[in-house]
Design a protein around this motif. Structure first.
Motif, PDB file in Angstrom:
ATOM      1  N   ASP A 125       0.746  -1.275  -0.049  1.00 57.98           N
ATOM      2  CA  ASP A 125       0.197   0.002  -0.074  1.00 57.98           C
ATOM      3  C   ASP A 125       0.890   1.103   0.050  1.00 57.98           C
ATOM      4  O   ASP A 125       1.954   1.362   0.393  1.00 57.98           O
ATOM      5  CB  ASP A 125      -0.955  -0.050   1.065  1.00 57.98           C
ATOM      6  N   GLY A 126       0.179   2.306  -0.495  1.00 60.75           N
ATOM      7  CA  GLY A 126       1.064   3.491  -0.410  1.00 60.75           C
ATOM      8  C   GLY A 126       1.520   4.055  -1.862  1.00 60.75           C
ATOM      9  O   GLY A 126       2.201   5.206  -1.775  1.00 60.75           O
TER      10      GLY A 126
ATOM     11  N   HIS B 221       4.523  -1.232   3.298  1.00 59.94           N
ATOM     12  CA  HIS B 221       4.109   0.142   3.499  1.00 59.94           C
ATOM     13  C   HIS B 221       4.928   1.141   2.805  1.00 59.94           C
ATOM     14  O   HIS B 221       6.017   1.513   3.450  1.00 59.94           O
ATOM     15  CB  HIS B 221       3.565   0.719   4.928  1.00 59.94           C
TER      16      HIS B 221
ATOM     17  N   THR C 242       6.001   4.685   0.988  1.00 58.71           N
ATOM     18  CA  THR C 242       6.259   6.141   0.921  1.00 58.71           C
ATOM     19  C   THR C 242       6.870   6.793  -0.225  1.00 58.71           C
ATOM     20  O   THR C 242       8.321   6.553  -0.439  1.00 58.71           O
ATOM     21  CB  THR C 242       6.484   6.937   2.261  1.00 58.71           C
TER      22      THR C 242
END
Length: 267
Positions: A68-69, A125, A127
């Motif tokens: 995700d992200g 996860h 970024t």
């Protein structure tokens, strides 16, 4: 008159003169050898079963790697970079190594957090880096630059709303002291400090030296920013100047290099 003797005098110990017997002490019974051996065997069996369950059993193994992200990257790209094999015992997944593989293979990733999702999942996860500047290459492509001055990706089409970075290093008096990377970092810090409505007006960030950074806005307006220091104060001063002097006011030059004494001129 005859006095009646007290009850204490009637006790046998009082009559004989001998002291009372000491209180009875209970002896603590230590567990027997059989109990000790049984407990030790049970502990070893429990530890052995736990190790087998974590590493040898078919129960606690990776069945799914979720991501995700992501915004530009795909989940498949991140999974491939992490290289966490399905079927691997969940406890044996090296999270630090997976993080390192992702950031090395995908420069667009600023950071990634790897977590175990018991009993059978790994979560990635992500970024991603966000561009604050672009540099145009000779072939017409654009290099994206994040707020830390890191050049991390090349795109064919210019992202909307992102200003161009132009470094006039040959004109810089301190070119030898501050290399292109340091000048790029200063320019990126300036672009990142701009308030939203000002950033939307910026077309070019031009760097001539460490302390000579200027912004070229829509409508042929120019802002002398100076160095990257005191970015918040300079942004506040520029916001006030732009609100006081609209595009049709004829004011084309703004100077916030000294934020306590901002200035505006017609040309």
């Amino acid at each position: 008159m005859t006095s009646t003797p007290s009850r204490a005098d009637d006790s046998p110990h009082s009559r004989s003169g001998s002291p009372p017997p000491p209180p009875t002490r209970r002896r603590l019974r230590l567990p027997g050898l059989r109990v000790t051996v049984a407990c030790a065997l049970a502990f070893v069996a429990l530890v052995g079963f736990g190790a087998w369950a974590l590493y040898g059993s078919p129960w606690l193994r990776v069945e799914k790697v979720s991501v995700d992200g992501t915004a530009v990257l795909t989940a498949q790209e991140v999974r491939a970079a992490a290289s966490v094999a399905v079927g691997t015992p969940l406890a044996s997944v090296d999270k630090a190594a997976a993080q390192r593989r992702v950031t090395e293979a995908l420069p667009r990733v600023d950071s990634v957090r790897v977590v175990r999702s018991w009993p059978s999942g790994i979560g990635l996860h992500v970024t991603e880096r966000t561009p604050v500047l672009l540099q145009k290459r000779a072939g017409g492509e654009y290099v994206e630059i994040d707020a830390e001055g890191v050049r991390y990706a090349t795109v064919d089409k210019r992202p909307k709303g992102k200003p161009l970075l132009v470094v006039d290093r040959e004109k810089s008096v301190d070119a030898e002291r501050f290399g292109p990377r340091r000048l790029r970092q200063e320019a990126a810090a300036v672009a990142d400090a701009l308030p939203g409505f000002v950033a939307r007006e910026v077309r070019t960030v031009r760097v001539r030296s460490y302390d000579s950074i200027s912004l070229e806005l829509a409508g042929n307006r120019v802002v002398m920013w100076g160095s990257g220091e005191y970015g918040a104060a300079k942004a506040k001063a520029l916001r006030a100047l732009l609100k006081a002097h609209h595009k049709d006011s004829g004011v084309r030059y703004f100077d916030v290099s000294v934020p306590s004494a901002p200035a505006a001129a017609g040309s």
